[in-house]
Design a protein around this motif. Structure first.
Motif, PDB file in Angstrom:
ATOM      1  N   PHE A   1       2.607   1.736  -3.222  1.00 43.57           N
ATOM      2  CA  PHE A   1       1.630   2.158  -4.230  1.00 43.57           C
ATOM      3  C   PHE A   1       1.368   3.651  -4.136  1.00 43.57           C
ATOM      4  N   LEU A   2       1.296   4.140  -2.857  1.00 43.72           N
ATOM      5  CA  LEU A   2       0.941   5.541  -2.688  1.00 43.72           C
ATOM      6  C   LEU A   2       2.097   6.476  -2.961  1.00 43.72           C
TER       7      LEU A   2
ATOM      8  N   SER B   1      -8.565  15.020  -8.766  1.00 42.96           N
ATOM      9  CA  SER B   1      -7.356  15.742  -9.148  1.00 42.96           C
ATOM     10  C   SER B   1      -6.785  15.240 -10.460  1.00 42.96           C
ATOM     11  N   GLY B   2      -7.155  13.989 -10.847  1.00 43.48           N
ATOM     12  CA  GLY B   2      -6.544  13.412 -12.029  1.00 43.48           C
ATOM     13  C   GLY B   2      -5.239  12.714 -11.685  1.00 43.48           C
ATOM     14  N   ASN B   3      -4.855  12.830 -10.435  1.00 45.94           N
ATOM     15  CA  ASN B   3      -3.617  12.197  -9.973  1.00 45.94           C
ATOM     16  C   ASN B   3      -3.927  10.775  -9.513  1.00 45.94           C
ATOM     17  N   VAL B   4      -3.339   9.766 -10.200  1.00 42.65           N
ATOM     18  CA  VAL B   4      -3.673   8.382  -9.906  1.00 42.65           C
ATOM     19  C   VAL B   4      -3.387   8.041  -8.451  1.00 42.65           C
ATOM     20  N   ARG B   5      -2.295   8.562  -7.940  1.00 40.46           N
ATOM     21  CA  ARG B   5      -1.923   8.180  -6.579  1.00 40.46           C
ATOM     22  C   ARG B   5      -2.850   8.764  -5.551  1.00 40.46           C
TER      23      ARG B   5
ATOM     24  N   ALA C   1      -7.370   3.749  -0.278  1.00 40.19           N
ATOM     25  CA  ALA C   1      -6.736   3.207   0.922  1.00 40.19           C
ATOM     26  C   ALA C   1      -7.390   3.749   2.176  1.00 40.19           C
TER      27      ALA C   1
ATOM     28  N   ALA D   1      -5.693   6.482  -5.422  1.00 39.88           N
ATOM     29  CA  ALA D   1      -5.311   5.302  -4.654  1.00 39.88           C
ATOM     30  C   ALA D   1      -5.337   5.596  -3.169  1.00 39.88           C
ATOM     31  N   GLY D   2      -4.851   6.806  -2.831  1.00 37.44           N
ATOM     32  CA  GLY D   2      -4.884   7.198  -1.429  1.00 37.44           C
ATOM     33  C   GLY D   2      -6.293   7.192  -0.890  1.00 37.44           C
TER      34      GLY D   2
ATOM     35  N   ASN E   1      -2.468  12.162 -16.728  1.00 41.24           N
ATOM     36  CA  ASN E   1      -3.637  12.776 -16.092  1.00 41.24           C
ATOM     37  C   ASN E   1      -4.553  13.407 -17.131  1.00 41.24           C
TER      38      ASN E   1
ATOM     39  N   VAL F   1       0.841  -1.211   0.000  1.00 39.48           N
ATOM     40  CA  VAL F   1       0.000   0.000   0.000  1.00 39.48           C
ATOM     41  C   VAL F   1       0.861   1.240   0.000  1.00 39.48           C
TER      42      VAL F   1
ATOM     43  N   VAL G   1       3.328   8.283 -13.207  1.00 37.30           N
ATOM     44  CA  VAL G   1       1.860   8.343 -13.159  1.00 37.30           C
ATOM     45  C   VAL G   1       1.334   9.759 -13.015  1.00 37.30           C
ATOM     46  N   ASP G   2       2.097  10.636 -12.391  1.00 41.46           N
ATOM     47  CA  ASP G   2       1.596  12.001 -12.218  1.00 41.46           C
ATOM     48  C   ASP G   2       1.443  12.721 -13.550  1.00 41.46           C
TER      49      ASP G   2
ATOM     50  N   LYS H   1      -8.140  14.579 -16.316  1.00 42.88           N
ATOM     51  CA  LYS H   1      -8.416  15.739 -15.473  1.00 42.88           C
ATOM     52  C   LYS H   1      -8.887  16.899 -16.350  1.00 42.88           C
TER      53      LYS H   1
END
Lengths: 100, 650
Positions: free
Chosen positions: A22-23, B623-627, B634, B630-631, A96, A19, A92-93, A99
């Motif tokens: 992943f984050l 936000s379009g931010n994948v993480r 979680a 995910a947060g 997007n 986890v 990954v950022d 958005k």
């Protein structure tokens, strides 16, 4: 005989690592590995319980998870390659487009 | 039970023509469009003739029932047609003159755009007008009444790209709406108190009631409200203002709708409702006064107009005033007689004016005409017949009908007669003014054309070269109408026309009338009215042919009065200040800026703004931010697990 709690603690540590990775990680490959880590953390708890209760369903469940994980890995890697081809990045950022 | 004549066919035929041209006319050739329009209109005319031929064998009044329309409790309205002598006169005038004008329009409109649209509207008008005339009850009449208003609106605004035409159409429609409002309330009163709108039922129940001689009772109110409706449709004071503006439409429209047929619908309606008016003498007096005043008022405006169609428009208003004057003194048959002769000569005047306008390339200003009789001799001759007819020269048609009205007016009240004769004099004067200015003297169009090369009206005829005679297709209707303008009045000799209509309006009234005036008085009246016409002719001759410089001098010496007449007594301006401006201002300030923008728009905008503010903050999550997604997952998972553990502990 190692008590089941040991396995569960290890399983929890593995899952939490997945986890957290992943984050905080930005690389898609790393994120992917973290997903596998979480799955395997869960698998460990399944087999631990299966051993404790002398019951096969836990083992069987793990096989299912592995099959799904294998399938997921194939699709996931294909997506990653497609993303890399179009975006030329694995961050990954930067992926997007959805958005506003 | 008399055999059915299939009266329903008469209005339906033009409707079919209108539908064909309206739906498919765009794809049809001009020839086909004409053929369709003329065939169906002509068929209606032939049906009219057939009805006339069978007329003597009918049991009158002849009613034909088609089916139920409205059934509500005891109140019933049917689709029904009603035929009596009055209907027959109207039927023949409408279909006959209408058919001639259809023929004329083929020539007049040939080069215009929207050809099929024009004929579709024209046929539509015929449908509604015939529905109005043949109706067996007030509601069906009202359909026709509204429908002719619609057709009139569409045709006035035929050149809808021209601003003035579009607004003239709107003006006609809105002013008519005021009158229709009165008509509708009269119908509601009839329903409430007599439970029916059927002519024969209403009239027979009213006939049993005593006449209301004093005060404003039920019948007087109904009569007055009907008169409001008639004043709107037939352009009487105070609702006449739309008719002069309606001249923006094509000239055949002015002839058909705004001279010969539609505007006489009010007269027809009053004559049809004569039972109501006979039981409400006060309402009848109002009709007479309105008619008399309108006749004089409009005639005086006509003197100073320079647009050939505007002169004719005011003349129409004035002649309609005569018809109402006749109805107002209970001489309904005289009114209908004048309606008929007026349809001939005024239809002809408009068509001939159209031919003149055609000849000089769309010019309508009489000051730029003159001397046209050598260029367009046929138009000149037909117009001459019409001019003499309207001025009341014997033996032309207008003489007989006008004389009849004046005699009956004299008998009722010499004041009406006096104003009537004065109006006859003015009518003769301005009509001969038009005649002299247009056809005599020298042609003034050329200098005018050199001064300004732009064509005065977007007419498309092209104003180059000498004036030219119109094609035969336009001249033949002119000639037929000219013949009718000459001989059309002869049917009234010896009271034959009156006698023909007497079953409708009552034998008693007419019999008394003819007795009342002695032979010598009658001859004196005729001599005076002819003298008035001759005087008008002579005055116009002196002022506009012999000494053309005089009118300007007279105008200058009159000063303010002349200005008032030229500007139509500022009635349009007064109405604008009194009614239009307060309405527009009120609508703008209160309804638009206040209610619409301040309340309705504000509420909607504020709701939308609120939604946007809320969503602006909610949007931050996406936000379009994948993480970050995910947060959230979680966190959500952690919350659920924590909840389960907590619940488990408990």
């Amino acid at each position: 005989m190692v008590p089941v709690s040991y396995y569960l603690i290890l399983s929890g540590i593995l899952f939490s690592c997945g986890v957290i990775g992943f984050l905080i990680k930005r690389n898609i490959i790393t994120i992917f590995i973290c997903i596998e880590l979480m799955l395997n953390g869960v698998n460990l708890s399944f087999v631990a319980f299966a051993a404790q209760w002398q019951h096969l369903s836990g083992q069987v469940f793990v096989f299912f998870v592995m099959v799904v994980a294998a399938a997921e890995a194939t699709v996931g890697l294909a997506i990653i390659i497609a993303v890399f081809r179009t975006r030329e990045t694995l961050n990954v950022d930067h992926v997007n487009l959805l958005k506003l | 039970m008399t055999p059915s004549l299939h009266l329903w066919l008469i209005p339906i035929l033009p409707l079919i023509g209108a539908a064909i041209n309206g739906f498919f006319g765009r794809r049809l050739s001009r020839q086909t469009v004409c053929a369709v329009a003329l065939t169906f209109c002509g068929a209606a005319f032939l049906m009219g003739l057939y009805v006339a031929a069978r007329f003597s064998s009918l049991e009158l009044p002849h009613a034909e029932y088609l089916g139920h329309w409205i059934r509500s409790g005891n109140f019933m309205v049917n689709f029904e047609f009603y035929l009596d002598q009055l209907t027959l006169v109207m039927l023949l005038v409408v279909t006959g003159v209408g058919f001639l004008i259809h023929i004329y329009s083929v020539g007049y409109m040939w080069e215009e755009g929207g050809f099929y649209r024009f004929f579709s509207y024209l046929n539509l008008f015929m449908f509604f007008m015939l529905t109005l005339v043949l109706a067996g009850n007030y509601l069906q009449m009202f359909i026709g009444w509204e429908g002719v208003g619609l057709a009139s609106y569409l045709l006035i605004g035929f050149w809808f790209t021209k601003d003035s035409a579009a607004s003239a159409g709107k003006k006609a429609f809105i002013v008519n709406r005021i009158g229709d409002f009165g008509f509708l309330i009269a119908l509601f009163l009839l329903i409430k108190h007599f439970g029916s709108l059927n002519f024969s039922q209403v009239f027979s129940s009213i006939a049993q009631q005593p006449a209301e001689t004093a005060g404003v009772g039920l019948l007087t109110s109904i009569g007055l409200l009907l008169m409001v409706g008639a004043a709107g449709k037939s352009a009487q004071i105070p609702l006449y203002v739309w008719l002069p503006d309606a001249m923006e439409g094509p000239t055949p429209v002015s002839a058909l709708i705004h001279a010969a047929t539609m505007v006489t619908a009010g007269v027809y309606m009053v004559a049809r409702s004569h039972v109501i008016f006979e039981h409400a003498p006060n309402a009848l007096t109002v009709v007479a006064i309105i008619g008399t005043l309108t006749a004089l008022f409009a005639a005086t405006i006509g003197i100073a107009q320079t647009d050939i169609k505007k002169v004719l428009a005011y003349s129409t208003v004035s002649q309609l005033g005569y018809m109402f004057m006749a109805c107002g003194v209970a001489a309904y048959s005289a009114g209908i007689f004048h309606l008929m002769t007026h349809a001939f000569f005024k239809g002809l005047l408009f068509l001939a004016a159209g031919s003149v306008i055609h000849a000089v390339g769309g010019e309508q200003d009489m000051r730029k005409m003159g001397g046209l009789r050598q260029y367009i001799p046929w138009t000149f001759m037909t117009m001459t017949a019409a001019t003499f007819a309207i001025a009341g020269f014997p033996p032309f048609a207008g003489f007989f009908s006008k004389d009849e009205i004046l005699a009956r007016a004299y008998e009722a009240n010499p004041a009406y007669w006096f104003i009537g004769v004065t109006t006859a004099f003015i009518t003769s004067f301005y009509m001969f003014r038009l005649w002299f200015m247009t056809f005599f003297g020298d042609y003034r169009g050329r200098e005018a054309a050199q001064h300004s090369h732009a064509p005065a009206h977007g007419h498309g005829h092209g104003g180059h070269g000498d004036p030219h005679e119109s094609p035969m297709i336009m001249l033949v209707p002119l000639m037929i109408l000219a013949v009718l303008s000459v001989i059309g009045g002869w049917v009234g000799i010896g009271g034959r026309f009156e006698h023909f209509l007497s079953p409708v309006f009552g034998e008693g009234a007419t019999a008394v009338a003819t007795e009342a005036l002695s032979r010598s008085t009658e001859i004196t009246l005729i001599v005076i009215s002819v003298a008035a016409a001759v005087l008008g002719f002579y005055l116009a001759y002196v002022l506009y042919l012999k000494r053309p410089e005089l009118p300007q001098k007279i105008a200058d010496s009159l000063g303010g009065l002349y200005q008032a007449v030229v500007n139509k007594y500022y009635v349009d301006e007064i109405y604008a200040d009194l009614f239009v401006k307060p309405l527009v201002d009120g609508s703008t300030r209160i309804l638009w800026h206040g209610v619409d923008q301040g309340v309705i728009d504000a509420a909607i905008n504020d709701t939308a703004d609120g939604a946007r503010h809320v969503s602006d903050s909610a949007r931050q999550m996406q936000s379009g931010n994948v993480r970050s997604y995910a947060g959230w997952v979680a966190v959500g998972g952690a919350v659920i697990i924590a909840y389960m553990i907590w619940m488990g502990v408990r």
